[in-house]
Write an enzyme that holds these catalytic residues in place. Structure first.
Site, mmCIF file in Angstrom:
data_model
loop_
_atom_site.group_PDB
_atom_site.id
_atom_site.type_symbol
_atom_site.label_atom_id
_atom_site.label_comp_id
_atom_site.label_asym_id
_atom_site.label_seq_id
_atom_site.Cartn_x
_atom_site.Cartn_y
_atom_site.Cartn_z
ATOM 1 N N ASP B 363 0.867 -1.155 0.000
ATOM 2 C CA ASP B 363 0.000 0.000 0.000
ATOM 3 C C ASP B 363 0.915 1.220 0.000
ATOM 4 O OD1 ASP B 363 -2.223 1.618 0.458
ATOM 5 O OD2 ASP B 363 -1.788 1.611 2.595
ATOM 6 N N LYS B 364 0.374 2.376 -0.337
ATOM 7 C CA LYS B 364 1.243 3.539 -0.327
ATOM 8 C C LYS B 364 1.083 4.339 0.959
ATOM 9 C CE LYS B 364 0.340 7.381 -1.667
ATOM 10 N NZ LYS B 364 0.413 8.700 -1.287
ATOM 11 N N LYS B 526 -4.204 28.334 -7.229
ATOM 12 C CA LYS B 526 -3.014 27.500 -7.009
ATOM 13 C C LYS B 526 -3.181 26.244 -7.850
ATOM 14 C CE LYS B 526 -4.729 24.962 -2.988
ATOM 15 N NZ LYS B 526 -4.598 24.616 -1.580
ATOM 16 N N ASP B 642 -4.499 6.093 -4.970
ATOM 17 C CA ASP B 642 -4.170 7.439 -5.447
ATOM 18 C C ASP B 642 -4.167 7.503 -6.950
ATOM 19 O OD1 ASP B 642 -3.891 8.278 -2.964
ATOM 20 O OD2 ASP B 642 -1.700 8.202 -2.911
#
Lengths: 343, 1126
Positions: B363-364, B526, B642
């Site tokens: 997993d990250k 941004k 992600d």
């Protein structure tokens, strides 16, 4: 300070112990098969083996051995007449001669071949409780004794079982022929069995006379005499502690075996059997021909390493030489290929 | 039999009927209970007091091994067959059964205690209880809440609701929910927006009303976590893990059967040729002919020869695994002092698999990264601020003191004082920079106590930026749908929020339009630097160049960057734009496109303010660990929810991707055809690539929803790559990926993760590792191993795994050798005893051989042995590769082991045979009797086995010495005792070997025979091994050779702290595809109620700020949880 220490302790409550064992850091010796150990090791072992081998071989060579087959298979054999299964109480006589003194003490063995004392169902067919003199087992032998547990009349066999039933019953008398006359060579039948068998393992029931203990039992099927009358000459050598019985009951590991019959230690023959002619009188009772068995008698003396057996000496010699050869081979391999130092 | 089995099967946990619709009534407990829905307790205990004994025995005898031994024991009760007394099998079997039963019982008690802790809520809470959300999360139930509006309407009715819910049965789809609510005769539809899933956190409210629809194992999270609700049972493990061993055992059984057949045929022949004529002395039982005798002898030999796989094998394996698990628990180098977490081996059955890992699925978030973002550097108006390092990597600057700002976050760290001075001096650009950061975001503030601010950000990046602004004096304080209140340098300012131009994947930027109290209208923007730079006013060109330089520097340090820009707007233009914006946003057709156009129009001619650099903090030692594992030839796949950019970023920063890896293949198409095409391209690229081991392949979730052959194709491509990163995968897809690799690659896989979304993956892999720490216990509970830091993985694999594997293989090889040799001797003896199943050894020796005489030395070997110590293991990760190829216990090794046994058994039978043949004692008495031969043979065997063990032992501790000598001493002591007069007199029929030891062990030729057999068994092995080392040294030999020369490995050179990377990577890598701008500007979000307020709380409550993707919520939950703990 104390408080912070305590707090630190509490915070690290689950920290594993720092011991050599838990951290797998036990001090250890880590040997390796390096050339410096292996090659000299082989040489040393090889030389040692050759030394032992020579000693064993020489010792074995010094042992005298005389084997005589008396099964009576060949027609020329004096015991041929007895090989007929219908012959009863057959006697035959074997003659032999020695050129030199057969050094004493001489041991007199009988040998059987192709005889499967080590067959499992034969081997278990006995009752140790009965043989240790337990009277309960006289009346009801252990069922391990099958098929020699009870006779047709449902009377218990004592001693029960196939091993006891098949007791070797040939008897021998040895004569030296001195000037045509037969001179009896005295045979000593005492102490031919293991001390533990005679004193501990086999016991007669504490009943006197011994015969009474056998009331209500029958002798084994093949036996001519009941157990308490095995040796009429020596009343103490009867029942389960009869020496021949004890020797027989210690069943052999292999189908070819020899068992101690007598020792020649007495009188004129204490120094051994002098050179000359001998006659062996055999009461031929034991049937072996039906299963192609062989019977023989063996005269032998012993050394510090036991009876004659050339195998050990030769094996040590051969293996010792092989070790030396191997060490040379390894040296060559090592010199040629050598463990690569760098990868 | 079948019915009994099924009866027990039901008793001990059977199947349930399928549910078609779920029907619940609020506050109607009897009604709800009538359906027998699963309650919140997640039941993992198997037994109760009464069912324990029968169920446990049933379970145990379902194991093939135990049933087999039971069968053997029964076989031994048949007198015709019994070649051994029943106790030879019964003693070990009873020992094993009782040990296992005790272990099962204790396991069950542990999980029962677990259950008790888990019991908290009943099936229905609506109106009965107000439940604080924190507790809900803590107890992890799936709670489906009514739409709060509904509750609010009826709250006046004194909470006596009688709503009725009908909905779909439990399933694992996180994105769908279908049901209806009937309330006061009206029917409302329920969809995914109206439910709160287990694991979610409800924000901005202290309490709410709801009804539990799914509980315990029915919750979507549990449904998602694979079939079983808890760990796999150890028998499954055993089967999975020892597939190879089991297949060996099958072979052994086949071998055993053929040996028995040979001997049975031998017996048949013997009976015909010899037995039939030997009946004078050995009459046959009635009705027994040669054929029957042969049949009986088959079974007799089954009994004797079963010692090839003795029951003690299973016991020893369990003990070794247990021991090696304890080493993991005890390892100080895997203990994390910061939160007092030691490593934990939660299953004991998998240690040796740790030495064979080929694929790691990681997993990250929370695993590779700490999931903490820190604002590290920034570039304002062409001037760079932030940490400065000298050449040695030491920090040159002090930590900045923010005490002047009473609203500052005490945990925020910054190391450049000049920036604070610049801001406080009133530098306009710097102030605008931080103002932008304070205003342009979708963060929700929470102020429980005056001055104690907590930010809930949808991604940690945003949180880090807003926190930075807060510390530099631009404190974002609160927001309403129309306003944002900030404290700017101790001055409270309320901005009017005119529009939020939200973030999405394509835009890669977000803007807000605000009106200051002075009436100035400004657009703050941004976004990803490339996007922003395209939209700058030409006047910024010079500044842009400088900023690009800074950005390159930041990217080189692995930081995630954003560019900031602003634009003052004309009031009239804005009015016009807003009008068009309103039209567009209410348009029925092409709404998205029209909005995009509008955004595009207003976000141009921006003025650059600067850039930020946020560090996604990796866990300590992650790059080094990955490098080590890569050296050990372990392939690492990162599976993350992600998006692509984030995943790629992480890949770079943790050393999985390097600049020199130029061939990055991305398979990201959404359709099957597209994936196929891209996959083919990648495959083609791989095949033509010179450095075929370096490329990296990026998969997207879509790729795995394919038909089989395509999957295979992709898998093959992926497995050729050094690194694979799969992004945007759901928890279940993670498991699918793992299963795919497991299925087609036949390699041992390991999955590591920390969150609830990794559970299914952890369960799917051969070995699951849970990172215990911030994300709660879900992953840990379903894992096999757990520890606190990713970097401990290398120690787990390269040291513990490797040693465990080595030890297990050594153990198996030695154990099989020992028992094969033992057994083969019987085989040879059969040819001399009429195939009568006569044992060579004493029955007691057979009973005690595995149990006592050889048990401890081999345990010593397999608990203490190590080829090289841990530091060398790290120094040479290549030592790990033999395990992956399963070199130490492969078929080849097994065959070799068999041949070795065969040789040894020949020696061990025929040397004593020849030595004892026709020989006598030195007093002329018998020594060629069966008992003496048995003693000689067994003594030879035991001596040889111990010497062989010594030869196999690489690591001689005192314990090993003690075990070896102790066992030999024990053997002689036990033998002399059992063959003593006393034992015979007490148990006459059990110890018939009386006197054998005394009578034969005093003979020189017996000892000469023992010596000869030992050396004859050992010397060829020594010579063979020596020559093998010379000719074909293995990596182990080489390293061990090196160890002898050098005392300790040189310390590993320190890695340079930063790598220069030429490509910039955008930091706008949130884990969501769409921002929360809608939510922020709508009136839907909840107003947090002040604590003191006791008034009815239903006035304003609307929609919960809840989404249905728990993995996103995790990230939001992170920040406040962090700050709450002091």
């Amino acid at each position: 300070m104390g408080r912070t220490k305590k707090m630190v302790k509490e915070e690290l409550a689950n920290r594993p112990d720092n011991t050599a064992f838990t951290q797998q850091r036990l001090p250890a010796w880590q040997p390796m098969l390096s050339a410096g150990i292996v090659i000299p090791g082989f040489v040393i072992i090889g030389l040692a083996f050759i030394g032992i081998g020579v000693a064993l071989f020489v010792t074995s060579q010094s042992i005298q051995l005389l084997e005589l087959d008396y099964t009576g298979v060949e027609q020329t054999s004096p015991c041929f007449k007895c090989s007929d299964p219908n012959a009863k109480n057959c006697m035959c006589e074997l003659t032999f001669s020695t050129d030199t003194l057969f050094k004493g003490p001489v041991f007199f063995y009988y040998g059987l071949s192709n005889y499967f004392q080590n067959y499992r169902s034969y081997g278990v067919s006995k009752d140790d409780d009965q043989l240790s003199g337990n009277l309960d087992n006289f009346k009801s032998p252990s069922d391990t004794c099958a098929p020699y547990e009870y006779d047709r009349n449902n009377k218990p066999f004592v001693p029960c079982g196939a091993v006891a039933n098949s007791l070797f019953n040939d008897t021998f008398k040895l004569y030296q022929i001195v000037n045509g006359a037969k001179k009896v060579v005295p045979l000593d039948g005492k102490g031919i069995s293991w001390w533990t068998d005679y004193n501990i393992k086999y016991r007669n029931p504490a009943v006197t006379p011994l015969k009474n203990a056998f009331n209500g039992t029958v002798k084994p099927l093949y036996w001519s005499k009941p157990a308490y009358e095995l040796d009429p000459s020596d009343p103490a050598n009867n029942g389960f502690i009869n020496q021949d019985f004890l020797v027989w009951m210690r069943r052999a590991a292999l189908p070819d075996f020899r068992k101690l019959y007598r020792r020649i230690t007495d009188g004129d023959y204490a120094e051994g059997l002098p050179a000359g002619n001998y006659s062996l009188q055999i009461a031929y009772n034991y049937p072996v021909l039906s299963f192609e068995g062989r019977k023989k008698v063996v005269f032998s003396n012993v050394s510090w390493m036991g009876g004659k057996n050339e195998f050990l000496g030769i094996a040590y010699l051969v293996i010792g030489s092989l070790c030396v050869v191997m060490s040379v081979v390894m040296l060559i391999v090592y010199a040629k290929f050598k463990f690569p130092e760098e990868e | 039999m079948g019915s009994v089995a099924s009866y027990f099967g039901q008793l001990c946990g059977g199947e349930e009927k399928k549910e078609e619709e779920r029907h619940l009534r609020a506050n109607d407990r009897p009604f709800n209970l009538s359906y027998n829905y699963a309650n919140n307790a997640i039941k993992t205990s198997k037994y109760n007091i009464f069912s324990f004994l029968p169920c446990n025995l049933f379970e145990q005898f379902r194991r093939l091994a135990n049933a087999y031994f039971l069968f053997l024991m029964l076989l031994q009760l048949i007198p015709q067959v019994s070649s051994l007394s029943w106790f030879t099998t019964a003693v070990p079997l009873i020992l094993v059964l009782s040990m296992t039963a005790v272990k099962d019982a204790s396991d069950d008690i542990v999980s029962r205690n677990c259950n008790l802790k888990n019991k908290y809520l009943n099936n229905s809470v609506l109106g009965q209880k107000t439940v604080t959300m924190s507790r809900l999360k803590e107890h992890c139930f799936l709670l489906i809440l009514y739409h709060l509006r509904v509750v609010a309407c009826t709250a006046d009715a004194n909470l006596s609701l009688s709503g009725e819910v009908r909905c779909e049965p439990p399933n694992n789809r996180l994105d769908k929910f279908k049901g209806t609510l009937t309330l006061d005769g009206q029917t409302y539809s329920l969809d995914n927006d109206k439910v709160l899933l287990r694991g979610c956190t409800l924000r901005n409210t202290e309490w709410c009303f709801g009804v539990v629809v799914f509980g315990g194992p029915d919750t979507k999270l549990m449904q998602n976590s694979g079939k079983t609700t808890f760990k796999r049972t150890s028998i499954d493990h055993l089967m999975n893990v020892l597939v190879c061993m089991i297949s060996f055992i099958h072979q052994i059984f086949g071998f055993l059967a053929s040996m028995c057949t040979v001997l049975a045929i031998g017996n048949g022949i013997w009976e015909v040729r010899e037995g039939s004529v030997f009946t004078v002395f050995l009459p046959r039982d009635e009705g027994v002919n040669a054929a029957l005798s042969s049949f009986l002898s088959f079974w007799s030999y089954v009994i004797i020869l079963n010692t090839v796989v003795p029951i003690s094998l299973y016991v020893s394996v369990e003990i070794i695994r247990l021991g090696n698990s304890f080493y993991i628990d005890w390892d100080r180098k895997m203990y994390y002092p910061k939160n007092d977490t030691p490593a934990q081996a939660r299953t004991t059955t998998l240690n040796e698999e740790l030495g064979q890992i080929k694929y790691i699925f990681s997993d990250k978030t929370g695993t590779l990264t700490q999931n903490i973002m820190t604002f590290n550097r920034c570039s304002i108006n062409g001037k760079a601020y932030g940490e400065l390092f000298d050449f040695s990597g030491q920090r040159k600057t002090e930590r900045v003191d923010f005490s002047w700002n009473r609203l500052a976050d005490p945990k925020f760290m910054f190391h450049d004082y000049s920036l604070v001075e610049t801001v406080r001096e009133g530098n306009l650009e710097a102030q605008a920079f931080f103002r932008l950061l304070a205003l342009c975001h979708t963060v929700m503030p929470e102020e429980k106590k005056e001055g104690e601010l907590y930010y809930q950000a949808q991604s940690p990046d945003e949180g880090a930026l807003v926190t930075a602004a807060r510390n530099f004096g631009f404190v974002f304080r609160s927001r309403t749908p129309e306003t944002i209140t900030a404290v700017e340098m101790d001055r409270s300012v309320t901005y009017e929020l005119l529009a939020v131009l939200d973030f999405n994947n394509v835009r890669k930027r977000m803007s807000v339009i605000v009106r200051s109290p002075e009436g100035k209208v400004t657009l703050f923007c941004k976004g990803a630097d490339t996007i922003i730079f395209e939209r700058l006013h030409p006047s910024c060109n010079k500044l842009k160049e400088i900023t690009i330089g800074h950005l390159n520097e930041y990217a080189g340090d692995g930081l995630r960057t954003l560019a900031l820009a602003y634009k003052d707007l004309d009031e009239r233009y804005l009015e016009d734009w807003k009008q068009r914006h309103h039209e567009a946003s209410t348009a029925m057709e092409g709404r998205e496109e029209r909005l995009d156009e509008l955004y595009e129009e207003i976000e141009k001619d921006l003025l650059l303010l600067g850039a930020t650099a946020v560090e996604d903090k990796l866990q300590d030692g992650v790059p080094q660990t990955i490098e080590q594992l890569a050296k050990a030839d372990i392939k690492i796949w990162v599976l993350t929810g992600d998006k692509q950019e984030t995943a790629e970023n992480i890949g770079y920063s943790c050393n999985m991707l390097r600049e020199e890896m130029r061939d990055i293949f991305v398979v990201a198409a959404n359709t099957a055809e597209g994936v196929k095409e891209e996959g083919m391209v990648a495959l083609g690229g791989l095949l033509t690539s010179v450095r075929s081991c370096t490329p990296f392949l990026l998969y997207c979730s879509q790729a795995f929803a394919l038909e089989k052959n395509l999957q295979m194709e992709l898998l093959r491509t992926a497995c050729m790559c050094q690194t694979v990163i799969c992004c945007r995968v759901t928890p279940l897809q993670k498991a699918q990926v793992v299963q795919l690799v497991k299925k087609y690659k036949q390699a041992v896989t390991l999955a590591i993760g920390d969150g609830a979304n990794d559970v299914s993956m952890i369960k799917a892999a051969h070995i699951g590792v849970g990172i215990s720490g911030q994300e709660g216990m879900q992953a840990v509970l379903s894992s096999d191993y757990s520890f606190a830091q990713f970097r401990y993985l290398q120690r787990l694999l390269l040291v513990h795994g490797r040693w465990s594997y080595l030890r297990m293989c050594k153990f198996l090889r030695y154990f099989f050798y020992k028992n094969f040799t033992f057994t083969f001797v019987h085989f040879w003896y059969a040819f001399f005893c009429g195939f009568s199943a006569q044992t060579v050894y004493d029955e007691w020796f057979i009973t005690l051989y595995n149990l006592v005489y050889t048990a401890l030395p081999v345990l010593g070997l397999s608990l203490f042995d190590q080829d090289v110590n841990d530091r060398w293991s790290f120094q040479y990760p290549q030592l790990y590769t033999p395990g992956q190829l399963n070199l130490y216990f492969s078929k080849k090794a097994f065959v070799r082991c068999m041949l070795h046994s065969c040789y040894s058994s020949l020696i061990l039978f025929f040397i004593p045979w020849a030595a004892i043949y026709d020989t006598v004692r030195d007093d002329g008495k018998d020594i060629a009797d069966y008992q003496s031969f048995a003693l000689l043979a067994q003594t030879c065997l035991l001596v040889v086995m111990n010497v062989q063990l010594c030869l196999d032992t690489d690591y001689w501790t005192a314990v090993n010495q003690f075990f070896v000598w102790g066992s030999l001493a024990a053997y002689f002591a036990v033998t002399f005792t059992m063959y003593s007069n006393g034992m015979f007199l007490i148990f006459t029929s059990s110890f018939p070997f009386i006197g054998t030891a005394r009578n034969s062990l005093n003979q020189p030729n017996v000892w000469l025979t023992i010596f000869l057999t030992s050396l004859l068994c050992i010397l060829p092995v020594v010579a063979f091994r020596f020559i093998l080392i010379q000719l074909r040294p293995t990596i182990n030999d080489k390293v061990r050779h090196k160890v002898r020369k050098e005392a300790l490995p040189a310390p590993t050179p320190r890695r340079p702290p930063a790598r220069r990377i030429s490509t910039r990577r955008s930091g706008y890598a949130f884990s969501h595809s769409q921002g929360y701008g809608d939510l922020v500007t709508s009136r839907k979000f909840l107003q947090r109620l002040p604590l003191w307020s006791r008034q009815a709380p239903f006035t304003q409550t609307d929609s919960p700020l809840a989404q249905n993707q728990p993995q996103h919520y995790r990230t939001i939950a992170e920040e406040p949880e962090e700050s709450q703990s002091p």
